[in-house]
Every structure is written in C-alpha cells, then in structure tokens.
Enzyme design. Structure first.
Site, mmCIF file in Angstrom:
data_model
loop_
_atom_site.group_PDB
_atom_site.id
_atom_site.type_symbol
_atom_site.label_atom_id
_atom_site.label_comp_id
_atom_site.label_asym_id
_atom_site.label_seq_id
_atom_site.Cartn_x
_atom_site.Cartn_y
_atom_site.Cartn_z
ATOM 1 N N ASP A 172 28.854 46.318 42.311
ATOM 2 C CA ASP A 172 27.902 45.346 42.867
ATOM 3 C C ASP A 172 26.457 45.564 42.428
ATOM 4 O O ASP A 172 25.513 45.361 43.207
ATOM 5 C CB ASP A 172 28.019 45.319 44.390
ATOM 6 C CG ASP A 172 29.244 44.539 44.827
ATOM 7 O OD1 ASP A 172 29.542 43.502 44.186
ATOM 8 O OD2 ASP A 172 29.905 44.964 45.779
ATOM 9 N N ASP A 210 34.102 37.944 42.878
ATOM 10 C CA ASP A 210 32.690 38.182 43.220
ATOM 11 C C ASP A 210 31.887 38.683 42.017
ATOM 12 O O ASP A 210 30.684 38.467 41.916
ATOM 13 C CB ASP A 210 32.559 39.232 44.340
ATOM 14 C CG ASP A 210 33.603 39.132 45.438
ATOM 15 O OD1 ASP A 210 34.724 38.658 45.145
ATOM 16 O OD2 ASP A 210 33.318 39.532 46.557
#
Ligand code: GLY
Length: 395
Positions: free
Chosen positions: A113, A173
C-alpha cells in the site's frame, strides 16, 4: 457467475437526467467538511485518525502500521488547495516528516500500500510545494513497492512475506498503488518503474474481471509457473460477488492507468467496470458494502460511492462531447455526490469527527462496519475539490 450482457443499456436509462446539485451546494458541503477538519486539526497533528471510527469517532494512531495515514495528510493538502490556508500546509508538512521516517526505517511496510500512503502525502507535497525530502520518500516507497514485483505471473504481491507461496496473489486495490510507480518513472526517467506498473496492470485486468466485468477482490497465481489459479474474496460477501469498494478501486484504478499509459482499451474497460457498479446501486445511489445487495438492511459503504464519484469526475476529462456516456457519467457523479452530501455526511452529527458516515472497512471480520473510514473522507473531499477547482491529481 452472474451474467448481464445488457449492462450498459440499463445504466443509460438510469442516469439520463441530471439532478439538482449546484455550485453553492458543493461550496456549503466543503465548508461543512472544513469545519470538521478544523475541529480535529489539533488532535490529528502529530497523530493520525484510525482507519475506521468507533461510534463515528476516529481515535489517534501513530504513523507506524497499516495503510490509512496518507488519506488524512491528503485531506489536509486538499484543504490547503481549496482555501490557501497555511494552517493545513503546516500540519501536512509535519506529517510528511513521519512518512519520511516510516519508509527510511521500513516501519510497518510489509505490504503493497505504498501508493495509498505516499501518493497522497508525499507526491502531493512535492507537487504542491516542491518539497525534495517528500520526493525522496515517495521514491523510496516506489522502490519498496517494486521489490514486491513477482516475475512469475508479472504482478505485485499484495500481502504477506515475499517468500510465502501461500501469499502469491494480487488484489484489485493495487491499481491505486501503481500510479506511484508511473509517477516515479516520470520524475527519475527510469523505465523499470513504468514497466512493473504496466505489467502488473495488464496481469490484473486480464484476470480480475469476470465476463460481466464485476471484479474479484483478489487473484492467486501459481508460484512455480506464474499461471493464473483463481479469484477469491477477502473483504467481499463471497468469491463470486463484487465487493463494492473493490469494484470502485477497479473503476478509478483502470482510469489512472489510462491517464499514464493512454492505451485506449482502458477507456472501454473503464466503461464496462463502471456500468456494473452503476447498475448495482440501490435507490439512493450509494452502494451497499457488496454489490450483491441492492435493497434491505445490509450496511452501505459510502467510501465506495465516494471513490466512484472521483473516477466519474476524472473520466469526464477524457471523453469528448460525442461520447454517448459522457452525460450519463456526469449525471451519475452528481446523483451519488448529492446523496452523500444530503444523507451520509456528518454535517448534522456533532458527535462525529469524520466526514462521511455509513462506510464499511471489512464486513467479514466485523471491522469498521457502519462507521466512518478515513479513505471515504478523503475521496469525499477529493470529489468536492474537483468540482470547485481545476485539480491536478496527487495519484
Ligand atoms: N485497500 C484496503 C481496503 O480497501 O479495505
């Protein structure tokens, strides 16, 4: 697997007309959001809001784990851009220093991330203020992200240790993390960042969308051969369903790859992924946490709706007037945002220190269910700012 070959026709009828959402309505919504941000600025100067709230209140956390801290710093950069008020810049700059330390010392970064963390905090800082230390941190984060690239299968491994064969998968994502690599390629002129982002994107779009353009959340590959194995959910209702936030990540993520690559098939793909999302919205235009649900008592995920709005506002820049869907997407963006402002914002909730109510973090784990979450707040702010000024992407 569900099939719906008429997805696009069905959407067209739904968003044929524009709702009434004026510039004034958006300015008032932004003022309400800024009021909340101001009330919380002191608490969230040296610390950050937790990923999701507890009883609609975030608690302070350090910048040492997870993936959510960049959203708050991103909110502050948006507030700075919208108002020119130096208070937001000062706090954002203090926070940028914690991002520098975090990547320098590799604190809580054993995951993919890096885009969520560093595009919104440090790429934005560099873009808006020329902060060289922020640029360096963002490039270190990009290096860390490419270290998770797996040659066999050509994708970036989302979670887990790199030598763990059971963790050999990508997740949708990550389409939001790879813009950090496209950006790094641009500033360094080193092509390998672009190549890894590009191959990851191509592997993702080839495997993660089903025939009806609904998305799996995650997709496994064979660690020995790199061959595709299967799609499974992590935060959705079932392996065959479309987790609402995953579908929204897919919309915005595919589009951001178009922005950097200009490969036209991505516009066509954006439309199909978007039609699936729009066709599975309930009456008030704000998705349930999983697109399997279109009515009933299941919780909503307002954060998925806010992400979708930002993508619908971005696609508007890339479609010409003759495109049959241009108007539809403009209308859909306004309808969803109007609903968020009127029914989901915290403007009439003095107890909450968030911006958007009724989001879900991870329903299967009963985590942050029907709470605010910090990414929903960020994308709500991004949508408001996009509609009030000519905004350059942080992504
Ligand atoms: N990227 C994690 C989530 O959307 O919950």
């Amino acid at each position: 697997m569900k099939k719906n070959t008429d997805e696009s026709i069905y959407t067209k009828t739904k968003y044929e007309n524009s709702c009434h959402l004026t510039k004034k309505d958006i300015e008032i919504a932004l003022e309400e959001a800024l009021k909340k941000i101001d009330e919380n600025l002191a608490v969230f100067t040296h610390q950050f809001p937790s990923e999701s709230s507890i009883n609609n209140r975030y608690v302070p956390i350090d910048n040492d784990r997870g993936w959510g801290q960049g959203f708050w710093t991103g909110i502050l950069w948006l507030a700075y851009e919208a108002t020119g008020d130096e208070r937001y810049r000062k706090v954002a700059e203090l926070q940028v220093k914690t991002f520098e330390t975090r990547i320098e010392e590799k604190i809580g970064v054993n995951h993919h991330d890096m885009g969520f963390l560093y595009s919104l905090s440090c790429v934005s800082a560099y873009h808006l203020t020329g902060n060289e230390a922020a640029k360096k941190a963002a490039l270190q984060a990009a290096d860390h992200l490419v270290s998770r690239y797996r040659e066999k299968g050509q994708f970036i491994q989302a979670w887990g240790d790199i030598d763990d064969p059971k963790a050999y998968r990508l997740i949708i994502d990550c389409l939001m993390n790879i813009p950090l690599l496209y950006w790094a390629a641009g500033v360094t002129k080193e092509d390998h960042y672009y190549q890894k982002a590009y191959h990851h994107m191509r592997t993702t779009v080839k495997n993660i969308f089903r025939e009806d353009f609904s998305a799996y959340h995650t997709f496994y590959f064979d660690p020995e051969t790199g061959a595709p194995v299967k799609g499974v959910t992590h935060q959705g209702h079932s392996d065959d369903s479309a987790w609402a936030r995953g579908q929204a990540w897919g919309m915005y993520g595919v589009l951001l790859s178009y922005v950097y690559t200009k490969e036209k098939d991505l516009i066509d793909l954006y439309k199909k992924v978007t039609h699936y999302f729009l066709n599975h919205l309930p009456e008030d235009h704000v998705s349930y946490w999983d697109l399997d649900f279109m009515s009933g008592d299941e919780p909503r995920d307002s954060s998925a709706a806010a992400i979708a709005v930002c993508s619908l506002l971005e696609i508007d820049k890339w479609l010409d007037e003759t495109d049959p869907f241009k108007k539809i997407y403009q209308n859909a963006a306004k309808e969803i945002l109007k609903s968020l402002i009127e029914r989901y914002s915290t403007k009439e909730d003095p107890n909450s220190n968030g911006l958007l109510l009724h989001a879900v973090y991870a329903k299967p784990e009963n985590l942050g269910v029907d709470e605010c979450n910090i990414w929903g707040d960020y994308f709500y702010m991004e949508a408001l700012v996009r509609l009030l000024k000519d905004w350059d992407l942080y992504w």
